[in-house]
Design a protein around this motif. Structure first.
Motif, PDB file in Angstrom:
ATOM      1  N   LYS A 152       0.853  -1.125   0.015  1.00  0.00           N
ATOM      2  CA  LYS A 152       0.077  -0.125  -0.088  1.00  0.00           C
ATOM      3  C   LYS A 152       0.825   1.399   0.164  1.00  0.00           C
ATOM      4  O   LYS A 152       2.046   1.329   0.527  1.00  0.00           O
ATOM      5  N   GLU A 153       0.336   2.129  -0.376  1.00  0.00           N
ATOM      6  CA  GLU A 153       1.075   3.756  -0.526  1.00  0.00           C
ATOM      7  C   GLU A 153       1.152   4.428   0.851  1.00  0.00           C
ATOM      8  O   GLU A 153       0.310   4.384   1.615  1.00  0.00           O
ATOM      9  N   LEU A 154       2.365   4.356   1.358  1.00  0.00           N
ATOM     10  CA  LEU A 154       2.498   5.090   2.734  1.00  0.00           C
ATOM     11  C   LEU A 154       2.531   6.546   2.187  1.00  0.00           C
ATOM     12  O   LEU A 154       2.369   7.269   3.390  1.00  0.00           O
ATOM     13  N   LEU A 155       3.346   7.053   1.295  1.00  0.00           N
ATOM     14  CA  LEU A 155       3.470   8.360   1.207  1.00  0.00           C
ATOM     15  C   LEU A 155       3.404   8.964  -0.434  1.00  0.00           C
ATOM     16  O   LEU A 155       3.967   8.249  -1.022  1.00  0.00           O
ATOM     17  N   ARG A 156       3.044  10.094  -0.568  1.00  0.00           N
ATOM     18  CA  ARG A 156       3.163  10.628  -1.962  1.00  0.00           C
ATOM     19  C   ARG A 156       3.398  12.057  -1.888  1.00  0.00           C
ATOM     20  O   ARG A 156       2.879  12.953  -1.291  1.00  0.00           O
ATOM     21  N   ILE A 157       4.353  12.274  -2.627  1.00  0.00           N
ATOM     22  CA  ILE A 157       5.042  13.705  -2.669  1.00  0.00           C
ATOM     23  C   ILE A 157       4.811  14.047  -4.358  1.00  0.00           C
ATOM     24  O   ILE A 157       5.025  13.570  -5.411  1.00  0.00           O
ATOM     25  N   THR A 158       4.157  15.290  -4.415  1.00  0.00           N
ATOM     26  CA  THR A 158       3.544  15.761  -5.671  1.00  0.00           C
ATOM     27  C   THR A 158       4.312  17.087  -6.055  1.00  0.00           C
ATOM     28  O   THR A 158       4.265  17.892  -5.246  1.00  0.00           O
ATOM     29  N   VAL A 159       4.847  17.264  -7.283  1.00  0.00           N
ATOM     30  CA  VAL A 159       5.377  18.224  -7.794  1.00  0.00           C
ATOM     31  C   VAL A 159       4.378  18.421  -9.241  1.00  0.00           C
ATOM     32  O   VAL A 159       4.479  17.786 -10.413  1.00  0.00           O
ATOM     33  N   PRO A 160       3.433  19.460  -9.162  1.00  0.00           N
ATOM     34  CA  PRO A 160       2.619  19.538 -10.311  1.00  0.00           C
ATOM     35  C   PRO A 160       3.147  20.019 -11.491  1.00  0.00           C
ATOM     36  O   PRO A 160       4.131  20.627 -11.595  1.00  0.00           O
ATOM     37  N   ASN A 161       2.892  19.342 -12.544  1.00  0.00           N
ATOM     38  CA  ASN A 161       3.162  19.581 -14.016  1.00  0.00           C
ATOM     39  C   ASN A 161       4.702  19.367 -14.301  1.00  0.00           C
ATOM     40  O   ASN A 161       5.164  19.882 -15.483  1.00  0.00           O
ATOM     41  N   MET A 162       5.330  18.528 -13.432  1.00  0.00           N
ATOM     42  CA  MET A 162       6.763  18.083 -13.574  1.00  0.00           C
ATOM     43  C   MET A 162       6.776  16.373 -13.438  1.00  0.00           C
ATOM     44  O   MET A 162       5.800  15.962 -13.341  1.00  0.00           O
ATOM     45  N   THR A 163       7.921  15.916 -14.308  1.00  0.00           N
ATOM     46  CA  THR A 163       8.094  14.518 -14.559  1.00  0.00           C
ATOM     47  C   THR A 163       9.234  14.168 -13.799  1.00  0.00           C
ATOM     48  O   THR A 163      10.059  14.807 -14.036  1.00  0.00           O
ATOM     49  N   CYS A 164       9.080  12.975 -12.751  1.00  0.00           N
ATOM     50  CA  CYS A 164      10.334  12.571 -11.994  1.00  0.00           C
ATOM     51  C   CYS A 164      10.904  11.608 -12.968  1.00  0.00           C
ATOM     52  O   CYS A 164      10.149  10.568 -13.318  1.00  0.00           O
ATOM     53  N   ASN A 165      12.151  11.721 -13.470  1.00  0.00           N
ATOM     54  CA  ASN A 165      12.846  10.640 -14.232  1.00  0.00           C
ATOM     55  C   ASN A 165      13.450   9.643 -13.576  1.00  0.00           C
ATOM     56  O   ASN A 165      13.610   8.402 -13.972  1.00  0.00           O
ATOM     57  N   ALA A 166      13.934   9.760 -12.197  1.00  0.00           N
ATOM     58  CA  ALA A 166      14.805   9.042 -11.305  1.00  0.00           C
ATOM     59  C   ALA A 166      14.951   9.261 -10.091  1.00  0.00           C
ATOM     60  O   ALA A 166      14.731  10.433  -9.661  1.00  0.00           O
ATOM     61  N   ILE A 167      15.151   8.352  -9.170  1.00  0.00           N
ATOM     62  CA  ILE A 167      15.011   8.475  -7.601  1.00  0.00           C
ATOM     63  C   ILE A 167      16.054   7.467  -7.344  1.00  0.00           C
ATOM     64  O   ILE A 167      16.524   6.414  -7.868  1.00  0.00           O
ATOM     65  N   ASP A 168      16.543   8.064  -5.945  1.00  0.00           N
ATOM     66  CA  ASP A 168      17.538   7.069  -5.096  1.00  0.00           C
ATOM     67  C   ASP A 168      17.231   7.429  -3.532  1.00  0.00           C
ATOM     68  O   ASP A 168      16.805   8.456  -3.420  1.00  0.00           O
ATOM     69  N   PHE A 169      17.480   6.509  -2.797  1.00  0.00           N
ATOM     70  CA  PHE A 169      17.627   6.778  -1.366  1.00  0.00           C
ATOM     71  C   PHE A 169      18.995   6.773  -1.095  1.00  0.00           C
ATOM     72  O   PHE A 169      20.151   6.134  -1.440  1.00  0.00           O
ATOM     73  N   MET A 170      19.205   7.791  -0.214  1.00  0.00           N
ATOM     74  CA  MET A 170      20.585   7.913   0.501  1.00  0.00           C
ATOM     75  C   MET A 170      20.803   6.773   1.591  1.00  0.00           C
ATOM     76  O   MET A 170      19.799   6.402   2.180  1.00  0.00           O
TER      77      MET A 170
END
Length: 616
Positions: free
Chosen positions: A358-376
């Motif tokens: 299940k989804e724990l958290l959602r971070i939204t940035v309107p009108n933008m696309t997130c191409n890649a992510i990583d955890f420190m």
């Protein structure tokens, strides 16, 4: 070791709901399960605890769904390529198995409906087919068929059996509304053309009153037509003043003369079925595509891949399921916290729990696309690469924006990785630059900018000691960089657009994949190819990830298959079939117990990893 027989990868959980399938969300008559499609799979989900069962059998995306009134059968239709037949599968609900496979329609099955006593199934073909077929469920054979609409009329969108008779059903679409009567002895179906007078409407959904007296039609004009089923004449139309914005997309009759209406704008209304006046209304995210009645509650599905629950006591929406509605770009696993992973897509980053999908958290940035992510590695930050050229750093517990690196790359940030010291970030951009950033308590600084790639950077991986990293690019090169002197140490070249790269745990080899459909092992020190494998029969291999013990790796790509490979033998041991879109990312996580894969249709799937991990 001889080549192992390929086995099927077992699906553990599916985080997703295809909200674009019209009437794709159903409540099973036992009131205990939801039934809905995702990609090539039909999911049966227990309402109380979310336990999922999966029905596999389709070889392309599921396009429509129906559940018999008794609950004994589920029917699902699919799309296929032009010139090929599109299958209908009848499923035995109790056995969770295929009861029959029916095949007549070309390219797409548009809609399905069961007769009230489980005798027949009626199917409607897509625009390239245009036929309606009645199937005998007991004999598993077609009884008869006919063109769904007259030559002068347009495409037919929906079909529905009556509530009382196994011989009466309705079809509707663009300029066509027909009441059909089945003549079994003569193997014919005969249509009654309904007359709507001067009203010219495109009907997207229909609902039939319990006594089969009238058919209610939801139109793209935002009103509802009431047509007498016996005479085929228009009886009423409404609402007169305030029509439903962007058309009526879903209709269900409720008890006591009430009507539930979903619109293309996301408004969901409780209306009087007598005069179609709106009594209550709520606004949901994006267009309503499904309304499913069940016991003391009902469920609503939307184009935003959301499922809402409403109780009969009030008219308040409770969001019970949420997922990506557009292509998932990347997945990242939290270091040392095997239960958490993150995904990114258009406008948002989402954090998930593996054991309770299940989804724990959602971070939204309107009108933008997130191409890649990583955890420190310390788990205190999620770093993300965005198409507006910014790197955003978020707190994973609260989703709070910690810092923004403005103008990180002119043509958008396309790849990102966090160093083991949790102070440095390596990013890649659309222009081919690889840049190293240092995060400071209240600021950041650019440490180095390295430019040898001639096209966008698609993937970056950092060596465990933080002394080197490797970047893959669409220019056909993978470059190994010295992160102390900020110079290139080695370059590997191939006739491909590289999409993914990863280090072998021993870090003397790297694995790459790309548009040449190959998975290649390379020597880090001299850049020579060691081994080349045929990664896919068709399409780009977009993702590759290796296990911590280095014995196996996983791949995914445009062929929509998740593959588990034996590293030494170079053979596929297991294949996972469920995705309906190109696989965009795949990772082994949870201590080598699960594989998480994401795809272009918004699905996030968790698979049971088939091999036991070996401790080093």
């Amino acid at each position: 070791m001889s080549q192992e027989t390929q086995k099927t990868l077992e699906l553990e959980a599916a985080l997703g709901f295809n909200g674009h399938v019209v009437s794709g969300l159903k409540v099973h008559p036992d009131q205990k399960h939801l039934v809905y499609p995702l990609g090539w799979t039909v999911i049966i989900k227990r309402i109380t605890d979310g336990k999922q069962d999966f029905l596999h059998g389709h070889n392309n995306n599921v396009s429509c769904l129906s559940v018999s009134r008794s609950g004994q059968y589920i029917a699902s239709g699919q799309v296929n390529f032009m010139g090929f037949k599109a299958d209908i599968i009848l499923w035995d609900f109790e056995q969770r198995s295929v009861y029959a496979q029916l095949c007549l329609h070309k390219a797409k099955v548009e809609a399905l409906s069961f007769s009230p006593n489980n005798k027949y199934l009626v199917s409607l073909g897509g625009e390239d087919d245009g036929s309606v077929v009645v199937w005998n469920i007991e004999t598993k054979q077609a009884v008869c068929g006919s063109p769904a609409s007259a030559q002068s009329a347009g495409h037919c969108y929906t079909v529905k059996f009556s509530n009382q008779s196994d011989n009466i059903f309705v079809s509707a679409g663009s300029g066509t509304l027909r009441v059909w009567e089945l003549d079994v002895p003569n193997r014919k179906i005969r249509p009654l053309e309904c007359q709507t007078g001067k009203l010219k409407r495109i009907v997207k959904c229909v609902e039939i009153t319990e006594d089969d007296g009238f058919v209610l039609c939801g139109t793209t004009s935002g009103d509802v037509l009431r047509v007498n089923m016996k005479t085929g004449l228009l009886s009423d139309c409404g609402p007169v003043k305030t029509k439903h914005s962007l058309g009526v997309t879903s209709l269900r009759l409720w008890s006591s003369g009430l009507l539930l209406v979903g619109s293309g704008s996301g408004s969901f209304s409780l209306c009087s079925s007598a005069n179609f006046k709106t009594l209550k209304r709520v606004e949901l995210e994006k267009g309503v595509t499904s309304i499913a009645l069940g016991g003391h509650q009902f469920f609503v599905g939307t184009e935003a891949a959301q499922i809402y629950r409403f109780s009969y006591d009030d008219f308040k929406a409770e969001l019970v399921s949420t997922s990506h509605s557009s292509a998932v770009k990347d997945v990242a696993i939290a270091h040392g916290v095997s239960e958490l992973f993150a995904t990114c897509s258009l406008e948002d980053v989402r954090l998930w729990h593996i054991n309770k999908p299940k989804e724990l958290l959602r971070i939204t940035v309107p009108n933008m696309t997130c191409n890649a992510i990583d955890f420190m590695k310390d788990g205190h930050s999620i770093i993300s690469a965005w198409n507006d050229g910014k790197i955003r750093v978020f707190a994973p517990s609260s989703g709070r924006l910690r810092t923004t690196l403005h103008n990180a790359h002119k043509l958008g940030v396309t790849a990102i990785a966090g160093a083991g010291d949790c102070r440095r970030i390596v990013s890649g951009g659309g222009g081919g630059q690889v840049r190293v950033w240092e995060l400071q308590p209240n600021s950041h600084r650019l440490v180095a900018s390295m430019k040898e790639h001639k096209d966008s950077v698609t993937c970056i991986r950092i060596k465990s000691d933080d002394r080197e990293c490797v970047s893959a690019s669409s220019d056909g090169a993978c470059i190994i960089w010295d992160l102390h002197r900020f110079v290139s140490l080695q370059t590997v070249m191939a006739n491909t657009f590289f999409q993914a790269v990863c280090y072998h745990p021993d870090e003397y080899q790297i694995l790459t994949s790309g548009t040449d459909r190959k998975v290649t092992y390379w020597n880090v020190y001299d850049g020579s190819p060691i081994r080349e494998l045929e990664g896919s029969q068709s399409g780009t291999v977009n993702a590759v990830h290796i296990t911590q013990d280095g014995r196996h790796f996983v791949t995914g790509g445009d062929d929509k298959l998740v593959k588990v490979w034996d590293y030494m033998e170079g053979v596929v041991t297991h294949t996972g079939v469920a995705h309906g879109g190109s696989i965009t990312s795949v990772k082994v996580c949870n201590g080598g117990r699960l594989v998480v894969s994401t795809s272009a249709d918004g699905a996030v799937l968790c698979w049971k990893f088939p091999h036991a991990a070996v401790s080093s």
